[in-house]
Motif scaffolding. Structure first.
Motif, PDB file in Angstrom:
ATOM      1  N   GLY A   1       0.839  -1.190   0.000  1.00 54.82           N
ATOM      2  CA  GLY A   1       0.000   0.000   0.000  1.00 54.82           C
ATOM      3  C   GLY A   1       0.874   1.239   0.000  1.00 54.82           C
ATOM      4  N   ILE A   2       0.499   2.241  -0.789  1.00 58.26           N
ATOM      5  CA  ILE A   2       1.262   3.483  -0.870  1.00 58.26           C
ATOM      6  C   ILE A   2       0.320   4.651  -0.643  1.00 58.26           C
ATOM      7  CG2 ILE A   2       2.708   4.959  -2.330  1.00 58.26           C
ATOM      8  CD1 ILE A   2       3.629   2.432  -3.767  1.00 58.26           C
ATOM      9  N   SER A   3       0.620   5.430   0.388  1.00 56.02           N
ATOM     10  CA  SER A   3      -0.222   6.565   0.727  1.00 56.02           C
ATOM     11  C   SER A   3       0.653   7.801   0.894  1.00 56.02           C
ATOM     12  CB  SER A   3      -1.000   6.276   2.020  1.00 56.02           C
ATOM     13  OG  SER A   3      -2.026   7.215   2.212  1.00 56.02           O
ATOM     14  N   GLY A   4       0.033   8.940   1.063  1.00 54.59           N
ATOM     15  CA  GLY A   4       0.799  10.167   1.234  1.00 54.59           C
ATOM     16  C   GLY A   4      -0.075  11.391   1.098  1.00 54.59           C
ATOM     17  N   VAL A   5       0.426  12.495   1.582  1.00 57.75           N
ATOM     18  CA  VAL A   5      -0.334  13.741   1.550  1.00 57.75           C
ATOM     19  C   VAL A   5      -0.537  14.185   0.111  1.00 57.75           C
ATOM     20  CG1 VAL A   5       0.502  14.499   3.816  1.00 57.75           C
ATOM     21  CG2 VAL A   5       1.785  15.102   1.752  1.00 57.75           C
ATOM     22  N   PRO A   6      -1.603  14.929  -0.180  1.00 57.91           N
ATOM     23  CA  PRO A   6      -1.826  15.438  -1.544  1.00 57.91           C
ATOM     24  C   PRO A   6      -0.620  16.255  -2.006  1.00 57.91           C
ATOM     25  CG  PRO A   6      -3.798  15.718  -0.210  1.00 57.91           C
ATOM     26  CD  PRO A   6      -2.725  15.265   0.728  1.00 57.91           C
ATOM     27  N   GLY A   7      -0.189  15.993  -3.231  1.00 54.81           N
ATOM     28  CA  GLY A   7       0.943  16.725  -3.776  1.00 54.81           C
ATOM     29  C   GLY A   7       2.290  16.109  -3.486  1.00 54.81           C
ATOM     30  N   VAL A   8       2.304  14.973  -2.783  1.00 50.50           N
ATOM     31  CA  VAL A   8       3.579  14.340  -2.419  1.00 50.50           C
ATOM     32  C   VAL A   8       4.208  13.607  -3.603  1.00 50.50           C
ATOM     33  CG1 VAL A   8       2.728  12.076  -1.696  1.00 50.50           C
ATOM     34  CG2 VAL A   8       4.696  13.085  -0.523  1.00 50.50           C
ATOM     35  N   GLY A   9       3.414  13.381  -4.634  1.00 55.41           N
ATOM     36  CA  GLY A   9       3.948  12.713  -5.821  1.00 55.41           C
ATOM     37  C   GLY A   9       3.760  11.210  -5.819  1.00 55.41           C
ATOM     38  N   LYS A  10       2.604  10.742  -5.332  1.00 64.08           N
ATOM     39  CA  LYS A  10       2.370   9.289  -5.254  1.00 64.08           C
ATOM     40  C   LYS A  10       2.427   8.628  -6.628  1.00 64.08           C
ATOM     41  CE  LYS A  10      -1.558   9.583  -3.036  1.00 64.08           C
ATOM     42  NZ  LYS A  10      -1.594  11.014  -2.654  1.00 64.08           N
ATOM     43  N   SER A  11       1.742   9.210  -7.598  1.00 60.28           N
ATOM     44  CA  SER A  11       1.698   8.587  -8.922  1.00 60.28           C
ATOM     45  C   SER A  11       3.066   8.602  -9.595  1.00 60.28           C
ATOM     46  CB  SER A  11       0.671   9.304  -9.803  1.00 60.28           C
ATOM     47  OG  SER A  11      -0.631   9.116  -9.291  1.00 60.28           O
ATOM     48  N   THR A  12       3.807   9.691  -9.429  1.00 57.42           N
ATOM     49  CA  THR A  12       5.148   9.763  -9.996  1.00 57.42           C
ATOM     50  C   THR A  12       6.056   8.733  -9.331  1.00 57.42           C
ATOM     51  OG1 THR A  12       4.847  12.136 -10.371  1.00 57.42           O
ATOM     52  CG2 THR A  12       7.106  11.299 -10.471  1.00 57.42           C
ATOM     53  N   PHE A  13       5.903   8.577  -8.015  1.00 58.37           N
ATOM     54  CA  PHE A  13       6.685   7.586  -7.282  1.00 58.37           C
ATOM     55  C   PHE A  13       6.346   6.179  -7.764  1.00 58.37           C
ATOM     56  CE2 PHE A  13       7.053   4.501  -3.852  1.00 58.37           C
ATOM     57  CZ  PHE A  13       8.372   4.669  -3.457  1.00 58.37           C
ATOM     58  N   ILE A  14       5.059   5.885  -7.914  1.00 58.31           N
ATOM     59  CA  ILE A  14       4.646   4.553  -8.358  1.00 58.31           C
ATOM     60  C   ILE A  14       5.131   4.294  -9.778  1.00 58.31           C
ATOM     61  CG2 ILE A  14       2.638   3.123  -8.939  1.00 58.31           C
ATOM     62  CD1 ILE A  14       1.218   4.385  -6.544  1.00 58.31           C
ATOM     63  N   ASP A  15       5.119   5.313 -10.608  1.00 65.86           N
ATOM     64  CA  ASP A  15       5.635   5.180 -11.968  1.00 65.86           C
ATOM     65  C   ASP A  15       7.108   4.775 -11.930  1.00 65.86           C
ATOM     66  OD1 ASP A  15       5.148   5.432 -14.819  1.00 65.86           O
ATOM     67  OD2 ASP A  15       6.447   7.196 -14.766  1.00 65.86           O
ATOM     68  N   ALA A  16       7.886   5.442 -11.059  1.00 66.95           N
ATOM     69  CA  ALA A  16       9.312   5.138 -10.945  1.00 66.95           C
ATOM     70  C   ALA A  16       9.534   3.750 -10.333  1.00 66.95           C
ATOM     71  CB  ALA A  16      10.003   6.204 -10.098  1.00 66.95           C
ATOM     72  N   LEU A  17       8.795   3.444  -9.269  1.00 69.33           N
ATOM     73  CA  LEU A  17       8.936   2.141  -8.615  1.00 69.33           C
ATOM     74  C   LEU A  17       8.505   1.024  -9.555  1.00 69.33           C
ATOM     75  CD1 LEU A  17       9.492   0.376  -6.136  1.00 69.33           C
ATOM     76  CD2 LEU A  17       7.162   0.858  -5.352  1.00 69.33           C
ATOM     77  N   GLY A  18       7.394   1.233 -10.254  1.00 70.13           N
ATOM     78  CA  GLY A  18       6.908   0.229 -11.198  1.00 70.13           C
ATOM     79  C   GLY A  18       7.907  -0.051 -12.305  1.00 70.13           C
ATOM     80  N   MET A  19       8.543   0.995 -12.816  1.00 70.17           N
ATOM     81  CA  MET A  19       9.551   0.811 -13.852  1.00 70.17           C
ATOM     82  C   MET A  19      10.748   0.031 -13.321  1.00 70.17           C
ATOM     83  SD  MET A  19       8.390   1.977 -16.658  1.00 70.17           S
ATOM     84  CE  MET A  19       9.915   1.951 -17.625  1.00 70.17           C
ATOM     85  N   HIS A  20      11.106   0.278 -12.069  1.00 73.50           N
ATOM     86  CA  HIS A  20      12.196  -0.483 -11.454  1.00 73.50           C
ATOM     87  C   HIS A  20      11.830  -1.963 -11.355  1.00 73.50           C
ATOM     88  CE1 HIS A  20      15.416  -1.697  -8.770  1.00 73.50           C
ATOM     89  NE2 HIS A  20      14.532  -2.079  -7.868  1.00 73.50           N
TER      90      HIS A  20
END
Length: 327
Positions: free
Chosen positions: A57-76
């Motif tokens: 599970g990945i959570s975070g405050v609005p604007g923290v960049g969750k989708s960008t983080f998941i994009d990077a993690l997913g690519m890894h």
């Protein structure tokens, strides 16, 4: 869309046919009683093939960049040869009830990968922004053979702790440089977080991120002595420390699997899920009861105007409901 035979869903999902997986998830999300019965039959048939994925599970405050983080993690993860499913819980539109943020557009690289599958789902107003059917969708993705399922929630707060009841590892993303970092700490969130990652630790923000990491570590040492989660920094934009984050996740889950703790946690989650579904069902039955529907507006008005206490009004509603259906 007309439902298909059970066998068609089962075979299609097991073969990881994306179109059939999407149709099966749509069936799961349907509120139609006939679709729900069919969906449960499909899930029952697929249950023996579930449980093989790592659930994060990945959570975070609005604007923290969750989708960008998941994009990077997913690519890894894709780079490691892993099949990745992303269940991105969007806020629901109050007009259509559908998702409104469009997660696929914010995970541009990952959405083009053949080993990845992204499914945006509306939160439908449920507690913590976690869609009511997310757990069942997760099982479908496991039956389809995905190695990792990432569940992205809308934001953080006390209600977001619901996501911990369906995943093996709970990662909370935080921001630095947005004022007093400790003001953003939600005790309920940090009591269950398995890792805190300060995102956007790049450029001029790198020093502030490191300072925030120290502050969070100190706070967690007081809050959870002897069981502090790891606190790290990362930059999804610059792809910094993403590999380290995943390495920590994998190491933790391998240890839990070897000790039997992971299996125990999942069994507890199954029971919690059962009671959660019972509560949802009772709430729906309560609101659908003719006597409650008739009495509710009057009691709401009386409570609002101070002519009845909430406790008394609640007892009357429950009494009406428990007395059975009206003839």
């Amino acid at each position: 869309m007309k439902p298909l035979p059970v066998e068609a869903y089962v075979e299609g999902v097991r073969a990881n046919e994306r179109a059939m997986l999407a149709r099966a998830i749509t069936l799961i999300e349907s509120e139609h009683p006939k679709h729900e019965a069919l969906a449960q039959e499909v899930l029952t048939r697929l249950l023996p093939y579930t449980g093989g994925a790592l659930r994060v599970g990945i959570s975070g405050v609005p604007g923290v960049g969750k989708s960008t983080f998941i994009d990077a993690l997913g690519m890894h993860l894709v780079g490691l040869g892993k099949r990745v499913a992303v269940l991105a819980i969007d806020p629901s539109s109050t007009v259509s009830g559908g998702s409104i943020l469009g997660d696929k557009t914010r995970m541009a690289r990952l959405s083009r990968e053949s080993l990845a599958y992204i499914r945006p789902s509306p939160s439908s107003g449920t507690l913590g922004g976690v869609a009511r059917k997310t757990r069942e969708t997760l099982l479908l993705c496991e039956a389809a053979g995905f190695d990792v399922v990432l569940v992205e929630t809308v934001g953080v707060g006390q209600s977001e702790t619901v996501v911990a009841d369906m995943v093996d590892f709970y990662l909370v993303l935080m921001l630095a440089g947005a004022g007093d970092e400790l003001q953003g700490i939600k005790r309920g969130i940090l009591e269950i977080a398995d890792m805190i990652a300060i995102n956007k630790a790049d450029g001029d923000n790198a020093i502030r991120a490191e300072r925030a990491r120290s502050e969070y570590r100190a706070a967690l040492h007081l809050m959870r002595p002897g069981a502090e989660p790891e606190v790290t920094t990362c930059s999804a934009l610059e792809n910094t420390n993403i590999e380290r984050v995943w390495s920590s996740v994998e190491k933790r889950l391998e240890t839990q699997r070897a000790s039997g703790e992971l299996e125990k946690r999942r069994r507890v989650q199954q029971v919690q899920w059962m009671w959660s579904m019972i509560e949802d069902g009772l709430r729906a039955a309560l609101h659908a009861h003719p006597g409650v529907a008739e009495l509710g507006p009057t009691l709401e008005h009386d409570v609002r105007e101070g002519r009845a206490t909430p406790t008394l009004a609640a007892r009357r509603i429950l009494g009406t409901f428990l007395s059975g259906p009206r003839s």
